[in-house]
Design a protein around this motif. Structure first.
Motif, PDB file in Angstrom:
ATOM      1  N   VAL A 155       0.834  -1.195   0.000  1.00 56.16           N
ATOM      2  CA  VAL A 155       0.000   0.000   0.000  1.00 56.16           C
ATOM      3  C   VAL A 155       0.873   1.251   0.000  1.00 56.16           C
ATOM      4  CG1 VAL A 155      -1.616   1.363   1.394  1.00 56.16           C
ATOM      5  CG2 VAL A 155      -2.006  -1.093   1.084  1.00 56.16           C
ATOM      6  N   TRP A 156       1.906   1.242   0.832  1.00 61.14           N
ATOM      7  CA  TRP A 156       2.795   2.409   0.957  1.00 61.14           C
ATOM      8  C   TRP A 156       3.486   2.719  -0.360  1.00 61.14           C
ATOM      9  CZ3 TRP A 156       3.469   5.558   5.206  1.00 61.14           C
ATOM     10  CH2 TRP A 156       4.502   6.486   5.135  1.00 61.14           C
TER      11      TRP A 156
ATOM     12  N   PRO B   9      -6.139  12.909   0.134  1.00 60.64           N
ATOM     13  CA  PRO B   9      -4.955  12.211  -0.367  1.00 60.64           C
ATOM     14  C   PRO B   9      -4.944  12.147  -1.897  1.00 60.64           C
ATOM     15  CG  PRO B   9      -5.928  11.018   1.481  1.00 60.64           C
ATOM     16  CD  PRO B   9      -6.899  12.100   1.113  1.00 60.64           C
ATOM     17  N   VAL B  10      -3.761  12.164  -2.468  1.00 57.51           N
ATOM     18  CA  VAL B  10      -3.615  12.168  -3.929  1.00 57.51           C
ATOM     19  C   VAL B  10      -4.359  10.994  -4.568  1.00 57.51           C
ATOM     20  CG1 VAL B  10      -1.957  11.816  -5.800  1.00 57.51           C
ATOM     21  CG2 VAL B  10      -1.452  13.460  -3.987  1.00 57.51           C
ATOM     22  N   GLY B  11      -4.216   9.793  -3.982  1.00 60.75           N
ATOM     23  CA  GLY B  11      -4.870   8.626  -4.557  1.00 60.75           C
ATOM     24  C   GLY B  11      -6.383   8.724  -4.540  1.00 60.75           C
TER      25      GLY B  11
ATOM     26  N   HIS C  46      -7.407   2.639  -2.346  1.00 60.10           N
ATOM     27  CA  HIS C  46      -6.075   2.656  -2.976  1.00 60.10           C
ATOM     28  C   HIS C  46      -6.143   2.172  -4.428  1.00 60.10           C
ATOM     29  CE1 HIS C  46      -4.437   3.524   0.944  1.00 60.10           C
ATOM     30  NE2 HIS C  46      -4.913   2.410   1.439  1.00 60.10           N
ATOM     31  N   GLY C  47      -7.248   2.491  -5.107  1.00 60.58           N
ATOM     32  CA  GLY C  47      -7.391   2.156  -6.519  1.00 60.58           C
ATOM     33  C   GLY C  47      -7.813   0.735  -6.799  1.00 60.58           C
TER      34      GLY C  47
ATOM     35  N   SER D  62      -5.967   1.391   5.844  1.00 60.32           N
ATOM     36  CA  SER D  62      -6.143   2.800   6.184  1.00 60.32           C
ATOM     37  C   SER D  62      -5.013   3.634   5.597  1.00 60.32           C
ATOM     38  CB  SER D  62      -6.172   2.983   7.706  1.00 60.32           C
ATOM     39  OG  SER D  62      -7.365   2.470   8.258  1.00 60.32           O
ATOM     40  N   HIS D  63      -5.303   4.902   5.332  1.00 54.01           N
ATOM     41  CA  HIS D  63      -4.264   5.848   4.916  1.00 54.01           C
ATOM     42  C   HIS D  63      -3.422   6.239   6.120  1.00 54.01           C
ATOM     43  CE1 HIS D  63      -6.277   6.135   1.059  1.00 54.01           C
ATOM     44  NE2 HIS D  63      -5.379   7.013   0.644  1.00 54.01           N
TER      45      HIS D  63
END
Length: 275
Positions: free
Chosen positions: A12-13, A84-86, A239-240, A257-258
């Motif tokens: 994820v990161w 968040p960008v995503g 996350h897409g 989670s973010h």
């Protein structure tokens, strides 16, 4: 933390998006159009964290005083820097070709549409406020309040510097259960295009003690769209990636989670070919 769990967190990161940043046409001060700036940007970061790099890149095409406030636009829509960008990408561009083409502005800040972000300290304050809110929901704030100031700073620096180990050394404490009990509530926000995000109190277990899955939660929060889980015309992205509605929300919170400790869910119409 089990090895396979840590691998999920690392995957994820490491999520990245190729983005092409171009100076908005109406802001070019010279006849020579500046070259766009291509960057691989973390899905987890905030877009204003790369403002310094873009300012340096476009400085030659702009007569800057140093007081300008950078902002971003996609398809004539200003981009909310505190998402968040995503999340922005999934909500606004899902299914479109890469790279993501974003316009960069230094003038005419859209006061009615965006929050001001005049420094990295503003981003840090927003980030830490979200983490504290999330821990109040999960642990009554006990974990974050027992941390020292340097721990808070390490969380922020881990995100800002894109350092997985630096961040997760501290964040794992925020993701642990107290006494093996599930979280009191799940920090969760639901995003849909052209709407404010939805945030409601979400429990990870029913009154009977049965674990609740994503489908249960969506049926309660968005009954018109998720009333019939067998024939869904909508899909849910984190996350897409489309998430099965059978996934327990406690597991999602612990693993997907973010960095702000919230689950950010993007709800989109399912392509006609998949319905």
């Amino acid at each position: 933390m089990a090895a396979d769990d840590r691998e999920i967190l690392r995957e994820v990161w490491q999520g990245r998006l190729p983005i092409c940043f171009s100076l908005a046409e109406d802001e070019e001060d010279h006849s020579d159009r500046p070259e766009p700036c291509f960057l691989l940007v973390s899905r987890l970061t905030y877009i204003t964290l790369i403002a310094e790099k873009l300012t340096k890149h476009f400085r030659g095409a702009q007569e800057l005083t140093g007081d300008e406030e950078l902002w971003f636009e996609f398809n004539n829509q200003p981009l909310k820097w505190h998402y968040p960008v995503g999340v922005l990408f999934d909500m606004l561009t899902h299914g479109t070709p890469l790279p993501w083409n974003i316009k960069v502005h230094f003038k005419n800040f859209p006061e009615d549409e965006l929050l001001h972000c005049e420094s990295k300290e503003a981003i840090e304050a927003h980030f830490m406020s979200s983490i504290k809110e999330a821990d109040v929901l999960k642990h009554r704030g006990q974990v974050i309040n027992n941390m020292q100031k340097r721990d808070h700073k390490q969380l922020w620096q881990g995100l800002q510097n894109d350092k997985f180990d630096q961040f997760w050394t501290i964040n794992r404490r925020l993701m642990e259960r107290i006494g093996e009990e599930p979280f009191r509530a799940i920090p969760l926000r639901i995003y849909q295009k052209d709407k404010m995000f939805l945030q409601r109190l979400v429990k990870p277990v029913a009154d009977t003690g049965e674990p609740l899955n994503l489908g249960h939660v969506l049926q309660r929060l968005l009954p018109e769209q998720f009333g019939d889980l067998e024939h869904l015309s909508e899909m849910v992205l984190i996350h897409g990636v489309e998430v099965p509605v059978e996934t327990p929300v406690q597991w999602l919170s612990e693993h997907l989670s973010h960095p702000d400790n919230f689950l950010h869910l993007v709800v989109l119409p399912r392509p006609k070919t998949e319905q």
